[in-house]
Design a protein around this motif. Structure first.
Motif, PDB file in Angstrom:
ATOM      1  N   PRO A 138      65.839  45.560  -1.243  1.00  0.00           N
ATOM      2  CA  PRO A 138      65.409  46.441  -0.159  1.00  0.00           C
ATOM      3  C   PRO A 138      64.862  45.643   1.019  1.00  0.00           C
ATOM      4  CG  PRO A 138      63.730  46.340  -1.850  1.00  0.00           C
ATOM      5  CD  PRO A 138      64.915  45.563  -2.365  1.00  0.00           C
ATOM      6  N   GLN A 139      64.878  46.272   2.196  1.00  0.00           N
ATOM      7  CA  GLN A 139      64.308  45.631   3.379  1.00  0.00           C
ATOM      8  C   GLN A 139      62.788  45.608   3.305  1.00  0.00           C
ATOM      9  OE1 GLN A 139      66.697  48.063   3.563  1.00  0.00           O
ATOM     10  NE2 GLN A 139      68.240  47.469   5.043  1.00  0.00           N
ATOM     11  N   VAL A 140      62.216  46.599   2.602  1.00  0.00           N
ATOM     12  CA  VAL A 140      60.766  46.709   2.445  1.00  0.00           C
ATOM     13  C   VAL A 140      60.455  46.713   0.958  1.00  0.00           C
ATOM     14  CG1 VAL A 140      58.713  48.122   2.890  1.00  0.00           C
ATOM     15  CG2 VAL A 140      60.586  48.092   4.561  1.00  0.00           C
ATOM     16  N   LEU A 141      59.541  45.847   0.531  1.00  0.00           N
ATOM     17  CA  LEU A 141      59.138  45.771  -0.860  1.00  0.00           C
ATOM     18  C   LEU A 141      57.639  46.025  -0.957  1.00  0.00           C
ATOM     19  CD1 LEU A 141      59.779  45.138  -3.844  1.00  0.00           C
ATOM     20  CD2 LEU A 141      59.349  42.732  -3.304  1.00  0.00           C
ATOM     21  N   VAL A 142      57.267  47.018  -1.766  1.00  0.00           N
ATOM     22  CA  VAL A 142      55.861  47.348  -1.977  1.00  0.00           C
ATOM     23  C   VAL A 142      55.437  46.804  -3.330  1.00  0.00           C
ATOM     24  CG1 VAL A 142      54.153  49.185  -2.184  1.00  0.00           C
ATOM     25  CG2 VAL A 142      56.086  49.456  -0.613  1.00  0.00           C
TER      26      VAL A 142
END
Length: 185
Positions: free
Chosen positions: A108-112
């Motif tokens: 993913p472009q954003v990882l939490v």
């Protein structure tokens, strides 16, 4: 794209159950997270961090507000916004629709990372941080880190937002926040 995440007026009210009144977990949260950053989301238990993350991941329905992930409005393009974000919760749980190998291949472009080092020894913690930095530097992945460890946020994060009682208390570059603290704090 300048912001990986844009949150405007985010509210979440959990219904009461007859014994307890409704609980307002988020009270109009506004937050932007720059693309390519390692961003710290800090706050005490019950502050609204997990609710915010779960709304971004599409696991909890918001009461009001706007959420855009990688430019995709969650209400208009829910599939695209969910595809742009990956969440690593505190407890490992695998999606039944993906094999473990498929889950590891999803970039993913954003990882939490939700409390990723809670209960982890120092050596494993350092290995995790090396991998997170590499992912951020080599792929440009935006990382959102929730933690109770201020020293972790200090070492890892470009910017920090502190949430309490469902509201944004402060948000600034890490170096600016640290310069506000005196030697005794």
């Amino acid at each position: 794209m300048t912001n990986a995440i844009e949150i405007e007026g985010l509210r979440k009210v959990y219904a009461g159950d007859g014994k307890s009144p409704p609980k307002e977990a988020l009270k109009g949260l506004d937050l932007t997270i720059p693309t390519g950053s390692i961003f710290g989301l800090l706050g005490p238990n019950g502050a609204g961090k997990s609710t915010t993350i779960n709304i971004m991941a599409g696991l909890v329905r918001k009461t009001a507000g706007k959420v855009r992930i990688w430019g995709f409005d969650q209400d208009v393009n829910p599939r695209q916004s969910r595809a742009a974000i990956g969440v690593m919760p505190q407890e490992l749980n695998l999606d039944p629709f993906f094999s473990p190998a498929d889950a590891l291949e999803h970039h993913p472009q954003v990882l939490v990372l939700d409390e990723p080092t809670a209960g982890v020894d120092i050596e494993l913690r350092q290995m995790l941080w090396r991998n997170v930095r590499r992912l951020n530097q080599e792929r440009g992945t935006t990382i959102i880190l929730t933690t109770h460890y201020l020293e972790e946020a200090q070492e890892m994060c470009d910017e920090i937002a502190i949430v309490a009682n469902g509201e944004l208390v402060i948000r600034d570059k890490t170096v600016n926040l640290l310069s506000r603290l005196d030697a005794k704090t």
